[in-house]
Design a protein around this motif. Structure first.
Motif, PDB file in Angstrom:
ATOM      1  N   PHE A  10       0.993  -1.237   0.078  1.00 24.50           N
ATOM      2  CA  PHE A  10      -0.006   0.018   0.004  1.00 24.50           C
ATOM      3  C   PHE A  10       0.920   1.078  -0.064  1.00 24.50           C
ATOM      4  N   LEU A  11       1.909   1.502   0.711  1.00 21.26           N
ATOM      5  CA  LEU A  11       2.754   2.292   0.876  1.00 21.26           C
ATOM      6  C   LEU A  11       3.433   2.483  -0.213  1.00 21.26           C
ATOM      7  N   LEU A  12       3.917   1.370  -0.764  1.00 21.46           N
ATOM      8  CA  LEU A  12       4.952   1.456  -2.095  1.00 21.46           C
ATOM      9  C   LEU A  12       4.234   1.823  -3.168  1.00 21.46           C
ATOM     10  N   SER A  13       2.838   1.515  -3.417  1.00 26.00           N
ATOM     11  CA  SER A  13       2.212   2.067  -4.483  1.00 26.00           C
ATOM     12  C   SER A  13       1.963   3.543  -4.264  1.00 26.00           C
ATOM     13  N   VAL A  14       1.539   3.977  -3.032  1.00 21.31           N
ATOM     14  CA  VAL A  14       1.138   5.388  -2.881  1.00 21.31           C
ATOM     15  C   VAL A  14       2.432   6.308  -3.131  1.00 21.31           C
ATOM     16  N   VAL A  15       3.348   6.025  -2.571  1.00 16.95           N
ATOM     17  CA  VAL A  15       4.537   6.772  -2.671  1.00 16.95           C
ATOM     18  C   VAL A  15       5.202   6.749  -4.152  1.00 16.95           C
ATOM     19  N   GLY A  16       5.119   5.397  -4.634  1.00 18.73           N
ATOM     20  CA  GLY A  16       5.681   5.425  -6.005  1.00 18.73           C
ATOM     21  C   GLY A  16       4.938   5.998  -7.145  1.00 18.73           C
ATOM     22  N   LEU A  17       3.596   6.120  -7.010  1.00 16.55           N
ATOM     23  CA  LEU A  17       2.991   6.902  -7.762  1.00 16.55           C
ATOM     24  C   LEU A  17       3.326   8.510  -7.710  1.00 16.55           C
ATOM     25  N   TYR A  18       3.375   8.902  -6.306  1.00 23.15           N
ATOM     26  CA  TYR A  18       3.455  10.349  -6.142  1.00 23.15           C
ATOM     27  C   TYR A  18       5.028  10.555  -6.501  1.00 23.15           C
ATOM     28  N   SER A  19       6.227   9.657  -6.757  1.00 27.01           N
ATOM     29  CA  SER A  19       7.390  10.091  -6.957  1.00 27.01           C
ATOM     30  C   SER A  19       7.378  10.009  -8.457  1.00 27.01           C
ATOM     31  N   LEU A  20       6.639   9.217  -9.173  1.00 28.13           N
ATOM     32  CA  LEU A  20       6.650   9.254 -10.678  1.00 28.13           C
ATOM     33  C   LEU A  20       6.061  10.306 -11.111  1.00 28.13           C
ATOM     34  N   ALA A  21       4.872  10.781 -10.659  1.00 27.35           N
ATOM     35  CA  ALA A  21       4.205  11.896 -11.044  1.00 27.35           C
ATOM     36  C   ALA A  21       5.067  13.239 -10.807  1.00 27.35           C
ATOM     37  N   ALA A  22       5.949  13.286  -9.837  1.00 29.56           N
ATOM     38  CA  ALA A  22       6.774  14.572  -9.517  1.00 29.56           C
ATOM     39  C   ALA A  22       7.945  14.557 -10.136  1.00 29.56           C
ATOM     40  N   SER A  23       8.110  13.480 -10.858  1.00 35.44           N
ATOM     41  CA  SER A  23       9.665  13.263 -11.512  1.00 35.44           C
ATOM     42  C   SER A  23       9.653  13.845 -12.781  1.00 35.44           C
ATOM     43  N   GLU A  24      10.754  14.007 -13.429  1.00 37.73           N
ATOM     44  CA  GLU A  24      10.968  14.520 -14.884  1.00 37.73           C
ATOM     45  C   GLU A  24      10.578  13.574 -15.956  1.00 37.73           C
ATOM     46  N   SER A  25       9.824  12.523 -15.573  1.00 33.20           N
ATOM     47  CA  SER A  25       9.691  11.379 -16.554  1.00 33.20           C
ATOM     48  C   SER A  25       8.756  11.988 -17.868  1.00 33.20           C
TER      49      SER A  25
END
Length: 440
Positions: A91-106
């Motif tokens: 649960f924490l992995l999915s939430v923080v992972g999506l946040y990090s991906l959206a905030a990145s320069e990808s």
């Protein structure tokens, strides 16, 4: 970190890919929490899958620890979170992972694709689990399970995705503003340097202008005074009347030179006072920022004081008469209809003739000299030509010193008005000075 007097430089103070140690500590802490969560959830997954609990714990902790690389490879974190979603882990992995991906320069397409996959995976897993957990008797309404699944999938996917997009956009905005501020600071520094260069150029130009005026005043008047003094010395015992005339001419030349020098020095004193006030004002402004003077050649924002208005074309006859009185055989010829020109044009033409006559006194004493002035519609032309001096040498007997700046000053004056200046020896052994100055 910021170096004193220098540009802002970003210093990497953390290990590996982290820019700061606190960022590394935060990611390691989140990875540890995610590993504990996934490890605890791995026990129930192992029980349902029929594998040893230790294997489930190891699998969960391995998946949760991937969160440590969320800043370097955010897409990999989301992929791992999607992979363990059917096992009800992360649960924490999915939430923080999506946040990090959206905030990145990808790229946007990568963010959108992985977010859609995560939403779909969460929806399917939630739909299956909700359907399995729903009571068989009584049978729930057909819309309850899909609604609950969609609500949970959107609730787990949309908030971290939107938060990451907002933080990423804000970060990019701040970086853009910082770059603009740095660019503005560099531009202000360049403007300050250019203003200093313009001020230095203006000071040099002012010095050259004053030097030309002083040279014109002193050289011509004093040269005539020396010539008359030499004549006075030669005839003082033979012709008292001519000696008295020469003495009067020397006095008149001296008075004229002193008058012009007083006028010039008065302007310089007034200009120095104004420049001092401007410098005090500019030093007060400098404590708050950079002041750039666009239109005044002087530093401190004070425009240059104009030198006193000099002689013009109407004074040429008097000028030639003074040289004739000093013993020079000089002729003045005017061609064309008398026209009115700008004061600086007439003054420049007068100074050219004056300096040329001074050079003739110095280097061709006793030689016949011709002065020609042509009034034209779009320009004013002057020419001063002297014949070879009598005697054996090119230098006359007056013995006047020469600094070598007369021709340079004449050329600068004429060129400043967009004219053409030519000087040089003639075929007959004399010397010619010509200047053509535009009327506008």
């Amino acid at each position: 970190m910021t170096a004193a007097g220098g540009d802002q430089v970003s210093v990497r103070g953390g290990p590996w890919w982290w820019e700061r140690r606190r960022s590394a500590a935060l990611d390691v802490g989140l990875a540890a929490l995610s590993a504990l969560e996934c490890g605890a959830e791995g026990v129930s997954f192992a029980r349902e899958a029929g594998i040893p609990p230790v294997a489930g714990v190891v699998l969960g902790m391995s998946a949760g620890s991937v969160l440590a690389v969320r800043r370097r490879w955010p897409a990999a974190v989301v992929v791992v979170a999607v992979a363990v979603t059917p096992a009800e882990m992360g649960f924490l992995l999915s939430v923080v992972g999506l946040y990090s991906l959206a905030a990145s320069e990808s790229p946007r397409r990568v963010i959108g694709s992985l977010a859609a996959v995560s939403l779909l995976g969460t929806l399917i897993a939630t739909l299956v689990r909700t359907g399995q957990a729903a009571p068989r008797d009584p049978v729930p309404e057909s819309w309850v399970v899909p609604f609950a699944s969609v609500t949970m999938a959107v609730g787990l996917t949309a908030p971290p995705l939107l938060a990451g997009l907002y933080v990423g956009a804000r970060r990019r905005l701040m970086e853009s503003l910082r770059e603009r501020a740095d660019s503005l600071e560099r531009e202000l520094q360049l403007l300050a340097e250019r203003a200093e260069e313009r001020a230095e150029w203006a000071r040099d130009e002012e010095r050259r202008r004053i030097a030309r005026e002083m040279h014109d005043v002193v050289a011509h008047r004093v040269s005539l005074m020396v010539v008359h003094a030499a004549a006075l010395q030669a005839v003082v015992g033979k012709d008292p009347e001519k000696a008295a005339l020469n003495a009067g001419l020397v006095g008149e030349m001296g008075r004229q030179a002193l008058t012009e020098l007083r006028e010039m020095l008065g302007v310089l004193r007034a200009g120095a006072g104004a420049a001092g006030a401007g410098a005090r004002a500019s030093s007060a402004v400098a404590s708050d920022g950079v002041a750039v003077a666009e239109d005044g050649p002087r530093p401190g924002g004070t425009p240059a004081e104009p030198l006193p208005e000099g002689p013009g074309l109407d004074d040429l006859r008097e000028l030639v008469g003074q040289s004739a009185a000093a013993g020079m055989a000089v002729d003045l010829s005017l061609h064309g209809e008398r026209r009115s020109y700008a004061p600086e044009v007439e003054q420049t033409a007068f100074r050219v003739v004056q300096e040329a006559l001074t050079n003739a006194h110095k280097h061709a004493a006793g030689a016949r000299t011709r002065v020609r002035v042509a009034y034209r519609l779009s320009e004013l032309a002057t020419q001063v030509e002297n014949e070879p001096p009598p005697g054996v040498g090119p230098v006359g007997s007056a013995g006047l010193p020469s600094g070598g700046n007369g021709l340079v000053g004449m050329r600068e004056r004429v060129s400043a008005l967009g004219g053409v200046f030519v000087s040089g020896p003639t075929d007959e052994g004399g010397f010619r000075v010509s200047a053509v100055i535009p009327s506008d």
